[in-house]
Design a protein around this motif. Structure first.
Motif, short mmCIF file in Angstrom:
data_model
loop_
_atom_site.label_atom_id
_atom_site.label_comp_id
_atom_site.label_asym_id
_atom_site.label_seq_id
_atom_site.Cartn_x
_atom_site.Cartn_y
_atom_site.Cartn_z
N ARG A 252 48.28 39.91 51.62
CA ARG A 252 47.49 40.90 52.36
C ARG A 252 47.64 42.30 51.75
O ARG A 252 46.68 43.03 51.60
CB ARG A 252 47.92 40.95 53.84
CG ARG A 252 47.49 39.76 54.65
CD ARG A 252 46.58 40.20 55.80
NE ARG A 252 45.41 40.91 55.31
CZ ARG A 252 44.29 40.29 54.91
NH1 ARG A 252 44.19 38.99 54.92
NH2 ARG A 252 43.27 41.00 54.48
N ASN A 253 48.89 42.64 51.42
CA ASN A 253 49.13 43.97 50.84
C ASN A 253 48.34 44.18 49.56
O ASN A 253 47.77 45.25 49.33
CB ASN A 253 50.62 44.15 50.53
CG ASN A 253 51.42 44.44 51.78
OD1 ASN A 253 50.86 44.92 52.77
ND2 ASN A 253 52.71 44.15 51.74
N VAL A 254 48.32 43.15 48.72
CA VAL A 254 47.60 43.28 47.45
C VAL A 254 46.11 43.42 47.72
O VAL A 254 45.44 44.29 47.15
CB VAL A 254 47.91 42.08 46.53
CG1 VAL A 254 46.99 42.10 45.30
CG2 VAL A 254 49.37 42.09 46.11
N CYS A 255 45.58 42.59 48.60
CA CYS A 255 44.15 42.66 48.93
C CYS A 255 43.78 44.04 49.48
O CYS A 255 42.76 44.62 49.11
CB CYS A 255 43.78 41.61 49.97
SG CYS A 255 43.74 39.95 49.34
N ASP A 256 44.63 44.58 50.36
CA ASP A 256 44.30 45.82 51.06
C ASP A 256 44.49 47.06 50.19
O ASP A 256 43.95 48.12 50.48
CB ASP A 256 45.18 45.96 52.31
CG ASP A 256 44.86 44.88 53.34
OD1 ASP A 256 43.80 44.23 53.17
OD2 ASP A 256 45.66 44.68 54.27
N SER A 257 45.31 46.94 49.15
CA SER A 257 45.64 48.15 48.38
C SER A 257 44.97 48.19 47.02
O SER A 257 44.97 49.23 46.36
CB SER A 257 47.17 48.22 48.19
OG SER A 257 47.62 47.09 47.47
N SER A 384 43.38 34.98 55.83
CA SER A 384 42.07 34.62 55.29
C SER A 384 41.43 35.81 54.57
O SER A 384 41.83 36.96 54.75
CB SER A 384 41.16 34.11 56.41
OG SER A 384 41.01 35.12 57.39
N TYR A 385 40.43 35.48 53.77
CA TYR A 385 39.75 36.46 52.96
C TYR A 385 38.28 36.48 53.36
O TYR A 385 37.68 35.41 53.56
CB TYR A 385 39.91 36.08 51.48
CG TYR A 385 39.08 36.92 50.53
CD1 TYR A 385 39.54 38.15 50.10
CD2 TYR A 385 37.85 36.45 50.08
CE1 TYR A 385 38.79 38.91 49.23
CE2 TYR A 385 37.10 37.21 49.21
CZ TYR A 385 37.57 38.44 48.78
OH TYR A 385 36.83 39.20 47.93
N PHE A 386 37.73 37.68 53.49
CA PHE A 386 36.30 37.78 53.87
C PHE A 386 35.48 38.18 52.66
O PHE A 386 35.74 39.21 52.03
CB PHE A 386 36.12 38.79 55.00
CG PHE A 386 34.70 38.86 55.46
CD1 PHE A 386 34.16 37.84 56.25
CD2 PHE A 386 33.89 39.94 55.09
CE1 PHE A 386 32.83 37.90 56.66
CE2 PHE A 386 32.56 40.00 55.50
CZ PHE A 386 32.03 38.97 56.30
N ASP A 387 34.55 37.33 52.31
CA ASP A 387 33.68 37.58 51.16
C ASP A 387 32.45 38.33 51.65
O ASP A 387 31.63 37.80 52.40
CB ASP A 387 33.30 36.25 50.50
CG ASP A 387 32.57 36.48 49.19
OD1 ASP A 387 31.75 37.42 49.13
OD2 ASP A 387 32.81 35.71 48.25
N ASP A 388 32.31 39.61 51.22
CA ASP A 388 31.21 40.45 51.71
C ASP A 388 29.85 39.95 51.27
O ASP A 388 28.84 40.19 51.93
CB ASP A 388 31.41 41.89 51.20
CG ASP A 388 32.49 42.59 52.00
OD1 ASP A 388 32.43 42.50 53.24
OD2 ASP A 388 33.38 43.22 51.39
N GLU A 389 29.83 39.28 50.11
CA GLU A 389 28.53 38.84 49.60
C GLU A 389 28.01 37.61 50.34
O GLU A 389 26.86 37.55 50.73
CB GLU A 389 28.62 38.55 48.10
CG GLU A 389 28.75 39.83 47.27
CD GLU A 389 29.01 39.54 45.82
OE1 GLU A 389 28.55 38.48 45.32
OE2 GLU A 389 29.71 40.35 45.18
N THR A 390 28.90 36.63 50.50
CA THR A 390 28.45 35.38 51.12
C THR A 390 28.71 35.37 52.62
O THR A 390 28.31 34.43 53.31
CB THR A 390 29.18 34.17 50.50
OG1 THR A 390 30.58 34.31 50.78
CG2 THR A 390 28.97 34.12 48.99
#
Length: 530
Positions: A252-257, A384-390
RNA sequence: GCGGGUGUAGCUCAGUGGUAGAGCGUCACGUUGCCAACGUGAAUGUCGUGGGUUCAAGUCCCAUCACCCGCUCCA
């Protein structure tokens, strides 16, 4: 190819002699399963780790989708919250209940005990022969005879052998007490392993010597220590058995930063610790070792494509750094070997001189979404990860290329080790120039006549850019030979002709051939070759 | 943890209870000048460690540590 213990011994001797690898705490008698890298070894290992970081993180190949691959790094603490190891499965999965025989020291896994007794225990096998063939019943005289004959040799610590009368008396009590329910083979076996029923209860015998096994206790693969002042159960922590969990815990930290988007990978190089039962084979199975791990996060839909990509990238990496021979052997894990959550795994193995079988350098595993899901469950945090495109929300699938830095170092050394009795230097290391601890050496052919001054100037110039050595002592042959053993790819020698036309000789380590180049081109030459 | 083997100079190894050795390497000097050249020297050892037996232990005994091989175990 069969194992070659003498070659391995020569490699170990060379590594010590030239300062690649030392036994840890050698002056105190050493310590089992721990090793130190000396001056040349630490350069070699650092070059390997740097090459990995450079090739995988900073400059990864183009991905299977034709795009640049996103890679970032982390450097996590070795000690983590103990809950991490519950989530990862190491707290239980790495602690098989083991039972020890106090009499002979044999270890048995609890869950395998009865199967072992039934199938691979010599004394049990012999004892069963004494049963009446048709009915499977036993008779006391035959058991007594066995106890005083074969049993003495096969199962010296079995209660039936040490004290047959008492042991059989207990068994008789059992049978007489419940005539309508004859004991099973397992129960029978427990009885003949029991001398003092009231004091100890029924005992289970050691498959090897028949002695009564101790209580099951988990074999702890993780090293334990304590944080803070009080060393109690609440303060207990573990040295990480792998670097991967630091990456998962920071997902999460890597995704958010970092503004990364799936697919992307997170890499880490660092120490890990496992209390191996039997450290063996030089540095191959050490209790303290260093890993180079990638966790590559992708959509499950594309995961096999990424798994194939990383598998090939990793194999190519070893080959590009010199492991081009047949000793490097990728091997797909069989369905049986695969973890329940894993779809595929290739072990990249190398045939070391100490072994008949190739041994694992790296595993490229398709781990599904197991790890992140585990941490989501145990921590209660959304992984989980949210894909903005799909507009899709999902827990990413992980591809894990997990390499051993020490194993890679040992493989590169073993592969580079070359014997050629025809040469003045019969043993030398054909290390890839990128990995060589010393890139070049500069010699004056003789230590006089103004040659040292010229050579020193060249040396200073080279040394600004690469690890290099200057050597003016002893015969030129010895100096070449010393550099061969260290794996130095190029030697430059200043001779009489240098004073006339400004050229020096370049000697190639592998062919021992020489060419002359202008002394002003030495740095340029090395830049091309390295 | 078990069984077998090993442990003597930096490396490889001799060493019969009685003065600690060799080859190679390292260092110095000389000679030579392109492949561990030659000559002369030198340094390097609590003989793995700790006990014991003995007038005397590298050598015999006990314990222990490490390494190798085979078991056991091994993401």
């Amino acid at each position: 190819m069969a194992k070659d213990a003498s070659t391995m011994e020569k490699i170990v001797a060379l590594c010590k002699r030239r300062g690649f690898i030392f036994q840890s705490s050698e002056i105190y008698g050493g310590i089992n399963g721990f090793w130190d890298y000396g001056p040349l070894g630490c350069e070699l290992k650092r070059n390997i780790k740097d090459a990995w970081w450079n090739d995988m993180v900073l400059h990864p190949p183009i991905g299977p989708d034709g795009r640049e691959v996103t890679m970032v790094g982390v450097d996590c603490s070795i000690i983590m919250n103990p809950k991490v190891w519950e989530a990862s499965g190491h707290a239980t999965g790495f602690a098989d209940p083991m039972r020890k025989c106090p009499a002979c020291g044999h270890f048995v896994r609890s869950d395998q005990l009865w199967e072992m007794l039934a199938t691979s225990s010599k004394w049990m096998d012999s004892l069963i022969q004494e049963f009446t063939p048709v009915t499977g019943e036993y008779d006391t005289p035959r058991l007594l005879k066995w106890a005083k004959g074969k049993g003495q040799r096969l199962a010296p610590n079995l209660a039936l052998v040490r004290n047959p009368e008492v042991t059989l008396a207990w068994l008789a009590t059992r049978i007489n007490g419940q005539p309508d329910a004859p004991p099973t083979l397992q129960e029978f076996t427990s009885y003949i392993a029991t001398e003092q029923l009231h004091a100890t209860g029924l005992q289970d015998p050691c498959p090897r010597c028949g002695g009564p096994l101790g209580e099951a206790s988990p074999f702890k693969l993780m090293f334990e220590t304590y944080t803070g002042v009080e060393q109690n159960a609440d303060a207990k922590v573990f040295l990480r058995p792998e670097t991967a969990q630091g990456i998962f815990a920071n997902f999460r930290n890597v995704c958010d930063s970092t503004r990364v988007k799936v697919p992307f990978g997170v890499a880490q190089v660092g120490k890990a610790f496992r209390n191996e039962v039997t450290p063996r084979n030089y540095t191959f199975r050490s209790r303290e070792f260093e890993q180079m791990e990638i966790e590559f996060f992708c959509h499950d839909r594309d995961s096999m494509k990424w798994w194939e990509f990383w598998r090939d990238v990793r194999i190519n990496w070893y080959q590009a750094l010199g492991l081009t021979g047949e000793k490097l052997r990728p091997r797909n894990q069989t369905d049986k070997e695969l973890a329940h959550y894993s779809k595929a795994c290739t072990d990249i193995e190398y045939l070391f001189p100490f072994s008949d079988e190739p041994q694992e350098l790296e595993g490229v595993a398709h781990r599904g979404c197991f790890d992140l899901t585990q941490h989501q469950t145990h921590s209660g945090k959304d992984m989980s990860y949210f894909d903005d495109e799909t507009k899709e929300k999902y827990v990413p699938t992980v591809i894990e290329p997990s390499a051993g830095a020490d194993r890679a170092t040992l493989a590169f050394i073993c592969d580079a080790y070359t014997e050629d009795p025809a040469r003045a230097s019969p043993e030398f290391l054909k290390l890839h120039p990128r990995l060589a601890p010393i890139k070049a050496a500069v010699f004056p052919l003789v230590n006089k006549d103004g040659l040292p001054e010229i050579a020193e100037a060249i040396f200073r110039d080279v040394r600004k850019r690469w690890p290099a050595q200057y050597d003016a002592k002893q015969s030129i042959g010895k100096r070449y030979a010393r550099m061969d053993e260290a794996g130095t790819p190029f030697c430059f020698t200043v001779d009489g002709q240098t004073k006339e036309d400004g050229t020096v000789t370049v000697r190639d380590r592998d062919t021992a051939e020489q060419v002359r180049i202008d002394k002003s081109r030495v740095v340029e030459f090395l830049r091309e070759k390295l």
